[in-house]
Design a protein around this motif. Structure first.
Motif, PDB file in Angstrom:
ATOM      1  N   ALA A  65     -48.227 -61.981 -52.210  1.00  0.00           N
ATOM      2  CA  ALA A  65     -49.528 -61.901 -52.874  1.00  0.00           C
ATOM      3  C   ALA A  65     -50.146 -63.288 -53.046  1.00  0.00           C
ATOM      4  CB  ALA A  65     -49.386 -61.211 -54.224  1.00  0.00           C
ATOM      5  N   ALA A  66     -49.312 -64.284 -53.352  1.00  0.00           N
ATOM      6  CA  ALA A  66     -49.820 -65.656 -53.473  1.00  0.00           C
ATOM      7  C   ALA A  66     -50.363 -66.155 -52.135  1.00  0.00           C
ATOM      8  CB  ALA A  66     -48.715 -66.582 -53.979  1.00  0.00           C
ATOM      9  N   ASP A  67     -49.645 -65.868 -51.051  1.00  0.00           N
ATOM     10  CA  ASP A  67     -50.115 -66.273 -49.719  1.00  0.00           C
ATOM     11  C   ASP A  67     -51.437 -65.586 -49.371  1.00  0.00           C
ATOM     12  OD1 ASP A  67     -47.886 -67.837 -49.452  1.00  0.00           O
ATOM     13  OD2 ASP A  67     -46.803 -66.447 -48.140  1.00  0.00           O
ATOM     14  N   LEU A  68     -51.561 -64.314 -49.742  1.00  0.00           N
ATOM     15  CA  LEU A  68     -52.807 -63.593 -49.478  1.00  0.00           C
ATOM     16  C   LEU A  68     -53.968 -64.227 -50.228  1.00  0.00           C
ATOM     17  CD1 LEU A  68     -54.340 -61.159 -48.278  1.00  0.00           C
ATOM     18  CD2 LEU A  68     -53.674 -59.872 -50.336  1.00  0.00           C
ATOM     19  N   ALA A  69     -53.761 -64.569 -51.492  1.00  0.00           N
ATOM     20  CA  ALA A  69     -54.819 -65.212 -52.282  1.00  0.00           C
ATOM     21  C   ALA A  69     -55.271 -66.513 -51.626  1.00  0.00           C
ATOM     22  CB  ALA A  69     -54.333 -65.470 -53.706  1.00  0.00           C
ATOM     23  N   CYS A  70     -54.314 -67.298 -51.138  1.00  0.00           N
ATOM     24  CA  CYS A  70     -54.662 -68.548 -50.451  1.00  0.00           C
ATOM     25  C   CYS A  70     -55.481 -68.276 -49.198  1.00  0.00           C
ATOM     26  CB  CYS A  70     -53.394 -69.310 -50.082  1.00  0.00           C
ATOM     27  SG  CYS A  70     -52.574 -70.111 -51.465  1.00  0.00           S
ATOM     28  N   ALA A  71     -55.078 -67.260 -48.432  1.00  0.00           N
ATOM     29  CA  ALA A  71     -55.790 -66.933 -47.199  1.00  0.00           C
ATOM     30  C   ALA A  71     -57.220 -66.488 -47.482  1.00  0.00           C
ATOM     31  CB  ALA A  71     -55.033 -65.842 -46.436  1.00  0.00           C
ATOM     32  N   LEU A  72     -57.407 -65.684 -48.530  1.00  0.00           N
ATOM     33  CA  LEU A  72     -58.743 -65.201 -48.866  1.00  0.00           C
ATOM     34  C   LEU A  72     -59.635 -66.320 -49.375  1.00  0.00           C
ATOM     35  CD1 LEU A  72     -57.757 -61.802 -50.527  1.00  0.00           C
ATOM     36  CD2 LEU A  72     -58.796 -62.130 -48.271  1.00  0.00           C
ATOM     37  N   LYS A  73     -59.055 -67.222 -50.177  1.00  0.00           N
ATOM     38  CA  LYS A  73     -59.820 -68.405 -50.591  1.00  0.00           C
ATOM     39  C   LYS A  73     -60.231 -69.222 -49.376  1.00  0.00           C
ATOM     40  CE  LYS A  73     -56.975 -70.369 -53.459  1.00  0.00           C
ATOM     41  NZ  LYS A  73     -56.445 -71.388 -54.411  1.00  0.00           N
ATOM     42  N   GLY A  74     -59.317 -69.314 -48.417  1.00  0.00           N
ATOM     43  CA  GLY A  74     -59.564 -70.145 -47.250  1.00  0.00           C
ATOM     44  C   GLY A  74     -60.692 -69.661 -46.368  1.00  0.00           C
ATOM     45  N   ILE A  75     -60.992 -68.363 -46.403  1.00  0.00           N
ATOM     46  CA  ILE A  75     -62.105 -67.856 -45.589  1.00  0.00           C
ATOM     47  C   ILE A  75     -63.374 -67.660 -46.411  1.00  0.00           C
ATOM     48  CG2 ILE A  75     -60.658 -66.830 -43.810  1.00  0.00           C
ATOM     49  CD1 ILE A  75     -61.045 -64.114 -45.105  1.00  0.00           C
ATOM     50  N   GLY A  76     -63.369 -68.176 -47.659  1.00  0.00           N
ATOM     51  CA  GLY A  76     -64.630 -68.280 -48.381  1.00  0.00           C
ATOM     52  C   GLY A  76     -64.843 -67.359 -49.560  1.00  0.00           C
ATOM     53  N   TYR A  77     -63.867 -66.518 -49.924  1.00  0.00           N
ATOM     54  CA  TYR A  77     -64.064 -65.626 -51.065  1.00  0.00           C
ATOM     55  C   TYR A  77     -63.793 -66.369 -52.373  1.00  0.00           C
ATOM     56  CZ  TYR A  77     -64.395 -61.797 -47.768  1.00  0.00           C
ATOM     57  OH  TYR A  77     -64.803 -60.985 -46.741  1.00  0.00           O
ATOM     58  N   SER A  78     -64.553 -66.008 -53.405  1.00  0.00           N
ATOM     59  CA  SER A  78     -64.412 -66.720 -54.676  1.00  0.00           C
ATOM     60  C   SER A  78     -64.414 -65.802 -55.897  1.00  0.00           C
ATOM     61  CB  SER A  78     -65.541 -67.752 -54.835  1.00  0.00           C
ATOM     62  OG  SER A  78     -66.811 -67.115 -54.790  1.00  0.00           O
ATOM     63  N   ASP A  79     -64.911 -64.577 -55.763  1.00  0.00           N
ATOM     64  CA  ASP A  79     -65.020 -63.652 -56.902  1.00  0.00           C
ATOM     65  C   ASP A  79     -64.166 -62.422 -56.588  1.00  0.00           C
ATOM     66  OD1 ASP A  79     -65.724 -62.327 -59.187  1.00  0.00           O
ATOM     67  OD2 ASP A  79     -67.716 -61.742 -58.484  1.00  0.00           O
ATOM     68  N   PHE A  80     -63.080 -62.212 -57.359  1.00  0.00           N
ATOM     69  CA  PHE A  80     -62.095 -61.193 -57.039  1.00  0.00           C
ATOM     70  C   PHE A  80     -61.905 -60.204 -58.178  1.00  0.00           C
ATOM     71  CE2 PHE A  80     -61.036 -64.872 -54.488  1.00  0.00           C
ATOM     72  CZ  PHE A  80     -60.676 -64.347 -53.255  1.00  0.00           C
ATOM     73  N   ALA A  81     -61.376 -59.044 -57.818  1.00  0.00           N
ATOM     74  CA  ALA A  81     -60.842 -58.088 -58.786  1.00  0.00           C
ATOM     75  C   ALA A  81     -59.558 -57.533 -58.184  1.00  0.00           C
ATOM     76  CB  ALA A  81     -61.834 -56.968 -59.067  1.00  0.00           C
ATOM     77  N   ILE A  82     -58.641 -57.126 -59.048  1.00  0.00           N
ATOM     78  CA  ILE A  82     -57.374 -56.545 -58.605  1.00  0.00           C
ATOM     79  C   ILE A  82     -57.314 -55.093 -59.047  1.00  0.00           C
ATOM     80  CG2 ILE A  82     -54.854 -56.636 -58.776  1.00  0.00           C
ATOM     81  CD1 ILE A  82     -55.101 -59.623 -59.399  1.00  0.00           C
ATOM     82  N   VAL A  83     -56.989 -54.211 -58.115  1.00  0.00           N
ATOM     83  CA  VAL A  83     -56.763 -52.798 -58.391  1.00  0.00           C
ATOM     84  C   VAL A  83     -55.256 -52.567 -58.289  1.00  0.00           C
ATOM     85  CG1 VAL A  83     -57.099 -50.475 -57.492  1.00  0.00           C
ATOM     86  CG2 VAL A  83     -59.035 -52.047 -57.627  1.00  0.00           C
ATOM     87  N   ALA A  84     -54.647 -52.103 -59.372  1.00  0.00           N
ATOM     88  CA  ALA A  84     -53.187 -52.077 -59.433  1.00  0.00           C
ATOM     89  C   ALA A  84     -52.680 -50.785 -60.053  1.00  0.00           C
ATOM     90  CB  ALA A  84     -52.675 -53.268 -60.246  1.00  0.00           C
ATOM     91  N   GLY A  85     -51.385 -50.517 -59.804  1.00  0.00           N
ATOM     92  CA  GLY A  85     -50.711 -49.397 -60.428  1.00  0.00           C
ATOM     93  C   GLY A  85     -50.306 -49.734 -61.856  1.00  0.00           C
ATOM     94  N   PRO A  86     -49.409 -48.930 -62.443  1.00  0.00           N
ATOM     95  CA  PRO A  86     -49.003 -49.152 -63.838  1.00  0.00           C
ATOM     96  C   PRO A  86     -48.402 -50.534 -64.051  1.00  0.00           C
ATOM     97  CG  PRO A  86     -48.340 -46.965 -63.096  1.00  0.00           C
ATOM     98  CD  PRO A  86     -48.827 -47.688 -61.884  1.00  0.00           C
TER      99      PRO A  86
END
Length: 251
Positions: free
Chosen positions: A62-83
């Motif tokens: 998940a940390a690697d994914l966050a880095c990758a998404l930041k790297g392609i320009g995303y800045s405003d996030f939300a997380i959809v999660a289970g319990p």
């Protein structure tokens, strides 16, 4: 916390199986020490449990994914999660937030319908993030459906990313950005573990960025669009430029 697992193990051992394999997303506070001396027992889980285990890299993936998404320009996030009490959910949320502190989390059922409901709720409340991280691919599929039902375009109006790399994704449109786990390797490795004296195995995970998370426009595009609104000539130039960019993305 482990009453069901204990009852299941007792029932299975009465059938004299050659081995027992647990694949779990357990409560974060569960104590598996009572199972440690059970012969021919192994576990696929989110963290070492005192058993022979294949440990899924939930936090690091998940940390690697966050880095990758930041790297392609995303800045405003939300997380959809289970319990929140599940270890898998906790590790994937905290891993993502380790790179993107303060990202809000919307909890629901750990299912396609849970992903749909959580996404529909955040959109209905006026929340429109650049990108939604769903902690499983199944929840991400529900999130994509909710975005469409809100009259938005997944991957364009709101990007979506998941986690797991399940085979079902080959039928999902747009193609889902995900943390792909080597599911075949995990299963095969887990089947070897019950006969080993002690082993912890760590499968690799790979971030796969696909069309559900296209690269964000670079600095300068807003200015181009503003100029295009008042000039047909510039509008045509911008249209040709973006036509070439889209062709490069899809080729």
């Amino acid at each position: 916390m482990l009453q069901l697992e204990a009852e299941t193990l007792t029932a299975l051992r009465a059938q004299r199986p050659r081995a027992v394999l647990f694949a779990t997303s357990r409560h974060w506070s569960a104590d598996w020490s009572a199972f440690a001396n059970v012969n021919q027992l192994a576990d696929i889980g989110p963290e070492p449990s005192g058993l022979r285990s294949v440990v899924v890299p939930n936090y690091d993936g998940a940390a690697d994914l966050a880095c990758a998404l930041k790297g392609i320009g995303y800045s405003d996030f939300a997380i959809v999660a289970g319990p929140a009490e599940l270890s898998t959910v906790r590790d994937r949320v905290t891993g993502f937030q380790s790179e993107l502190p303060g990202v809000p989390v919307y909890h629901n059922a750990f299912s396609r319908d849970g992903g749909y409901s959580a996404t529909a709720k955040l959109l209905a409340n006026g929340r429109l993030p650049d990108c939604i991280f769903a902690v499983t691919d199944v929840m991400a599929i529900g999130a994509i459906a909710a975005i469409r039902d809100a009259g938005l375009t997944p991957g364009a109006d709101v990007a979506v990313a998941g986690f797991d790399g399940i085979p079902l994704l080959r039928d999902v449109s747009p193609q889902l950005t995900t943390v792909a786990l080597p599911l075949d390797w995990i299963g095969a490795s887990a089947l070897e573990l019950p006969w080993l004296k002690l082993a912890i195995r760590h499968p690799p995970a790979q971030c796969s960025t696909r069309f559900s998370c296209a690269s964000r426009p670079q600095v300068g595009i807003a200015e181009q669009i503003g100029e295009a609104a008042s000039s047909p000539v510039i509008a045509a130039q911008v249209a040709r430029t973006w036509s070439r960019e889209l062709t490069n993305l899809t080729s």
